[in-house]
Design a protein around this motif. Structure first.
Motif, PDB file in Angstrom:
ATOM      1  N   LEU A  50       2.616  -3.278  -6.287  1.00 15.28           N
ATOM      2  CA  LEU A  50       1.809  -3.677  -5.136  1.00 15.28           C
ATOM      3  C   LEU A  50       2.300  -3.016  -3.852  1.00 15.28           C
ATOM      4  O   LEU A  50       1.497  -2.630  -2.992  1.00 15.28           O
ATOM      5  CB  LEU A  50       1.831  -5.196  -4.972  1.00 15.28           C
ATOM      6  CG  LEU A  50       1.123  -6.023  -6.048  1.00 15.28           C
ATOM      7  CD1 LEU A  50       1.318  -7.516  -5.773  1.00 15.28           C
ATOM      8  CD2 LEU A  50      -0.361  -5.693  -6.108  1.00 15.28           C
ATOM      9  N   GLU A  53       0.998   0.541  -3.880  1.00 14.23           N
ATOM     10  CA  GLU A  53      -0.444   0.549  -3.621  1.00 14.23           C
ATOM     11  C   GLU A  53      -0.737   0.277  -2.142  1.00 14.23           C
ATOM     12  O   GLU A  53      -1.624   0.895  -1.552  1.00 14.23           O
ATOM     13  CB  GLU A  53      -1.139  -0.510  -4.486  1.00 14.23           C
ATOM     14  CG  GLU A  53      -1.365  -0.099  -5.920  1.00 14.23           C
ATOM     15  CD  GLU A  53      -2.327  -1.038  -6.628  1.00 14.23           C
ATOM     16  OE1 GLU A  53      -2.520  -2.174  -6.155  1.00 14.23           O
ATOM     17  OE2 GLU A  53      -2.890  -0.627  -7.656  1.00 14.23           O
ATOM     18  N   THR A  54       0.002  -0.662  -1.564  1.00 13.94           N
ATOM     19  CA  THR A  54      -0.216  -1.008  -0.158  1.00 13.94           C
ATOM     20  C   THR A  54       0.168   0.147   0.754  1.00 13.94           C
ATOM     21  O   THR A  54      -0.532   0.449   1.728  1.00 13.94           O
ATOM     22  CB  THR A  54       0.588  -2.273   0.204  1.00 13.94           C
ATOM     23  OG1 THR A  54       0.227  -3.334  -0.679  1.00 13.94           O
ATOM     24  CG2 THR A  54       0.309  -2.710   1.633  1.00 13.94           C
ATOM     25  N   LYS A  55       1.274   0.807   0.465  1.00 13.28           N
ATOM     26  CA  LYS A  55       1.677   1.976   1.250  1.00 13.28           C
ATOM     27  C   LYS A  55       0.592   3.046   1.208  1.00 13.28           C
ATOM     28  O   LYS A  55       0.244   3.646   2.238  1.00 13.28           O
ATOM     29  CB  LYS A  55       2.987   2.540   0.720  1.00 13.28           C
ATOM     30  CG  LYS A  55       4.219   1.727   1.055  1.00 13.28           C
ATOM     31  CD  LYS A  55       5.455   2.408   0.489  1.00 13.28           C
ATOM     32  CE  LYS A  55       6.718   1.643   0.804  1.00 13.28           C
ATOM     33  NZ  LYS A  55       7.912   2.297   0.224  1.00 13.28           N
ATOM     34  N   PHE A  57      -2.605   2.661   0.555  1.00 16.30           N
ATOM     35  CA  PHE A  57      -3.801   2.200   1.251  1.00 16.30           C
ATOM     36  C   PHE A  57      -3.668   2.376   2.757  1.00 16.30           C
ATOM     37  O   PHE A  57      -4.559   2.924   3.416  1.00 16.30           O
ATOM     38  CB  PHE A  57      -4.067   0.735   0.914  1.00 16.30           C
ATOM     39  CG  PHE A  57      -5.186   0.125   1.705  1.00 16.30           C
ATOM     40  CD1 PHE A  57      -6.504   0.365   1.368  1.00 16.30           C
ATOM     41  CD2 PHE A  57      -4.913  -0.677   2.803  1.00 16.30           C
ATOM     42  CE1 PHE A  57      -7.544  -0.184   2.104  1.00 16.30           C
ATOM     43  CE2 PHE A  57      -5.943  -1.236   3.536  1.00 16.30           C
ATOM     44  CZ  PHE A  57      -7.269  -0.987   3.191  1.00 16.30           C
ATOM     45  N   PHE A  58      -2.539   1.936   3.311  1.00 20.36           N
ATOM     46  CA  PHE A  58      -2.398   1.999   4.756  1.00 20.36           C
ATOM     47  C   PHE A  58      -2.150   3.411   5.259  1.00 20.36           C
ATOM     48  O   PHE A  58      -2.487   3.730   6.400  1.00 20.36           O
ATOM     49  CB  PHE A  58      -1.310   1.044   5.232  1.00 20.36           C
ATOM     50  CG  PHE A  58      -1.777  -0.379   5.303  1.00 20.36           C
ATOM     51  CD1 PHE A  58      -2.671  -0.779   6.280  1.00 20.36           C
ATOM     52  CD2 PHE A  58      -1.350  -1.308   4.380  1.00 20.36           C
ATOM     53  CE1 PHE A  58      -3.131  -2.077   6.340  1.00 20.36           C
ATOM     54  CE2 PHE A  58      -1.800  -2.611   4.433  1.00 20.36           C
ATOM     55  CZ  PHE A  58      -2.692  -2.996   5.412  1.00 20.36           C
ATOM     56  N   VAL A  71       5.806  -3.439   5.307  1.00 13.58           N
ATOM     57  CA  VAL A  71       4.955  -3.414   4.113  1.00 13.58           C
ATOM     58  C   VAL A  71       5.394  -4.504   3.138  1.00 13.58           C
ATOM     59  O   VAL A  71       4.567  -5.246   2.591  1.00 13.58           O
ATOM     60  CB  VAL A  71       5.015  -2.034   3.427  1.00 13.58           C
ATOM     61  CG1 VAL A  71       4.220  -2.053   2.122  1.00 13.58           C
ATOM     62  CG2 VAL A  71       4.471  -0.953   4.346  1.00 13.58           C
ATOM     63  N   HIS A  74       4.367  -7.963   4.297  1.00 13.73           N
ATOM     64  CA  HIS A  74       2.921  -8.111   4.166  1.00 13.73           C
ATOM     65  C   HIS A  74       2.546  -8.406   2.717  1.00 13.73           C
ATOM     66  O   HIS A  74       1.724  -9.297   2.445  1.00 13.73           O
ATOM     67  CB  HIS A  74       2.233  -6.840   4.642  1.00 13.73           C
ATOM     68  CG  HIS A  74       0.751  -6.827   4.415  1.00 13.73           C
ATOM     69  ND1 HIS A  74      -0.107  -7.608   5.134  1.00 13.73           N
ATOM     70  CD2 HIS A  74      -0.009  -6.142   3.515  1.00 13.73           C
ATOM     71  CE1 HIS A  74      -1.348  -7.401   4.713  1.00 13.73           C
ATOM     72  NE2 HIS A  74      -1.307  -6.517   3.738  1.00 13.73           N
ATOM     73  N   VAL A  75       3.135  -7.668   1.788  1.00 17.67           N
ATOM     74  CA  VAL A  75       2.815  -7.867   0.368  1.00 17.67           C
ATOM     75  C   VAL A  75       3.263  -9.259  -0.089  1.00 17.67           C
ATOM     76  O   VAL A  75       2.533  -9.951  -0.806  1.00 17.67           O
ATOM     77  CB  VAL A  75       3.463  -6.772  -0.502  1.00 17.67           C
ATOM     78  CG1 VAL A  75       3.339  -7.112  -1.985  1.00 17.67           C
ATOM     79  CG2 VAL A  75       2.802  -5.428  -0.223  1.00 17.67           C
ATOM     80  N   GLN A  78       0.739 -11.748   1.249  1.00 20.58           N
ATOM     81  CA  GLN A  78      -0.545 -11.659   0.562  1.00 20.58           C
ATOM     82  C   GLN A  78      -0.442 -12.116  -0.894  1.00 20.58           C
ATOM     83  O   GLN A  78      -1.344 -12.785  -1.405  1.00 20.58           O
ATOM     84  CB  GLN A  78      -1.058 -10.210   0.605  1.00 20.58           C
ATOM     85  CG  GLN A  78      -1.396  -9.702   1.984  1.00 20.58           C
ATOM     86  CD  GLN A  78      -2.637 -10.364   2.544  1.00 20.58           C
ATOM     87  OE1 GLN A  78      -3.640 -10.490   1.864  1.00 20.58           O
ATOM     88  NE2 GLN A  78      -2.569 -10.794   3.794  1.00 20.58           N
ATOM     89  N   MET A 318       0.015  -7.161   9.285  1.00 20.69           N
ATOM     90  CA  MET A 318       0.343  -5.804   8.852  1.00 20.69           C
ATOM     91  C   MET A 318      -0.378  -4.767   9.699  1.00 20.69           C
ATOM     92  O   MET A 318       0.199  -3.773  10.119  1.00 20.69           O
ATOM     93  CB  MET A 318      -0.050  -5.647   7.389  1.00 20.69           C
ATOM     94  CG  MET A 318       0.150  -4.267   6.834  1.00 20.69           C
ATOM     95  SD  MET A 318       1.866  -3.779   6.832  1.00 20.69           S
ATOM     96  CE  MET A 318       1.663  -2.032   6.584  1.00 20.69           C
TER      97      MET A 318
END
Length: 331
Positions: A50, A53-55, A57-58, A71, A74-75, A78, A318
């Motif tokens: 995750l 994936e978040t890195k 995406f942003f 990050v 935030h993960v 969430q 985030m």
């Protein structure tokens, strides 16, 4: 610390321990503990996935590299604490656990503990005594409820100096283990931060510190980061750019004139701005607009929704952190 069956339950329910939380404590053998650690490692792998994936995406959406710690928090917020159903009962973690229970063989005692991981909670513990094998007796700083906590791959300072331990605690039967992220803080220097945190809780009249920290996880973590960086308090900050310092001075003046809340003296926001400047080195041409953005940001995070500004409250923490001073500089 042991609680006898007929003692009042440390959770504060008013019932005897035997009729309350004792039934929730499950003792498991060494082999089953190994199975829990396997499940823990698999959860870490999913969490790391995750993160990546978040890195990704942003980096596409924001077109800017976001600090890893931001990050990660935030993960965690969430994945662990944000609910995705109208009744507010399902998190991504709960869905993950339900799927694992369908496919991974487990004995009933392990399954029950694993399911309880869906109720993970951020906790601030005061370490009391080392028990060996990385296990410590501790009390919840706010409720004084006793716990045993296993601290993995961490050097623990001398307990006589007073040590606080913050983490997202999972149950391993009769022992807690922090997941993915934890922090160690000296007690005495952290007292200004703790007073701010208690003030924040008082503003929303929450019945439980852990519930408040779960609902406001990223705000709480940012406050703890501020404490670790020497932010909370009256320490002198050294500025590389006079314009950056002007922003802080304007913000502090606005806080003292308009705002009587968690940041009444402006020290928290000014110091978060200092950390931001050290990382991003913004080119400030109109300090008053950046100060207005900073004031809006602190209000929207640290005040309850009924008193905080409503503009862009739907934006998550985030997205605000790397862009806040540009996004609100015209506020």
């Amino acid at each position: 610390m042991s609680v006898k069956r007929n003692d009042p339950c440390p959770c504060g329910s008013g019932q005897k321990y035997k009729k309350c939380c004792q039934a929730k404590v499950t003792y498991i053998g060494e082999m089953h503990t190994d199975k829990l650690w396997n499940l823990y490692d698999e959860l870490i792998m999913f969490y790391n996935h995750l993160i990546e994936e978040t890195k990704s995406f942003f980096s596409k959406e924001v077109n800017e590299e976001i600090p890893d710690l931001i990050v990660e928090q935030h993960v965690i917020a969430q994945f662990f604490y944000e609910t995705n159903d109208p009744r507010g009962r399902r998190t991504m973690l709960k869905e993950y656990i339900e799927e694992q229970c369908k496919t991974v063989p487990m004995v009933p005692s392990v399954r029950q503990i694993f399911k309880n991981w869906a109720h993970v909670s951020p906790m601030l513990l005061k370490l009391e005594e080392a028990k060996g094998n990385d296990v410590y007796e501790a009390i919840d700083y706010f409720s004084t409820e006793p716990f045993s906590v296993k601290i993995v791959e961490r050097e623990v300072p001398p307990l006589e100096d007073g040590v606080l331990y913050f983490g997202n605690m999972l149950s391993f039967g009769d022992t807690l283990v922090s997941f993915a992220f934890d922090l160690m803080l000296p007690l005495e220097p952290s007292e200004p931060m703790l007073r701010v945190l208690e003030e924040m809780m008082d503003q929303v009249n929450t019945y439980s510190a852990n519930v408040y920290m779960k609902n406001n996880y990223e705000a709480v973590v940012s406050l703890i980061f501020a404490e670790m960086d020497g932010i909370v308090g009256n320490e002198e900050l050294e500025w590389e750019d006079e314009a950056h310092e002007n922003v802080a001075e304007l913000y502090i003046a606005a806080c003292k004139y308009f705002f009587a809340g968690a940041d009444a003296d402006g020290s928290l926001g000014a110091s978060l701005w200092h950390s931001f400047c050290e990382t991003y080195h913004p080119n400030v041409r109109k300090p008053e607009k950046y100060a207005a953005g900073l004031h809006y940001f602190i209000n929207s995070i640290y005040l309850e929704p009924t008193t905080a500004p409503t503009r862009r409250n739907s934006l998550n923490f985030m997205r605000r952190v790397p862009q806040v001073f540009r996004k609100y500089r015209g506020h």
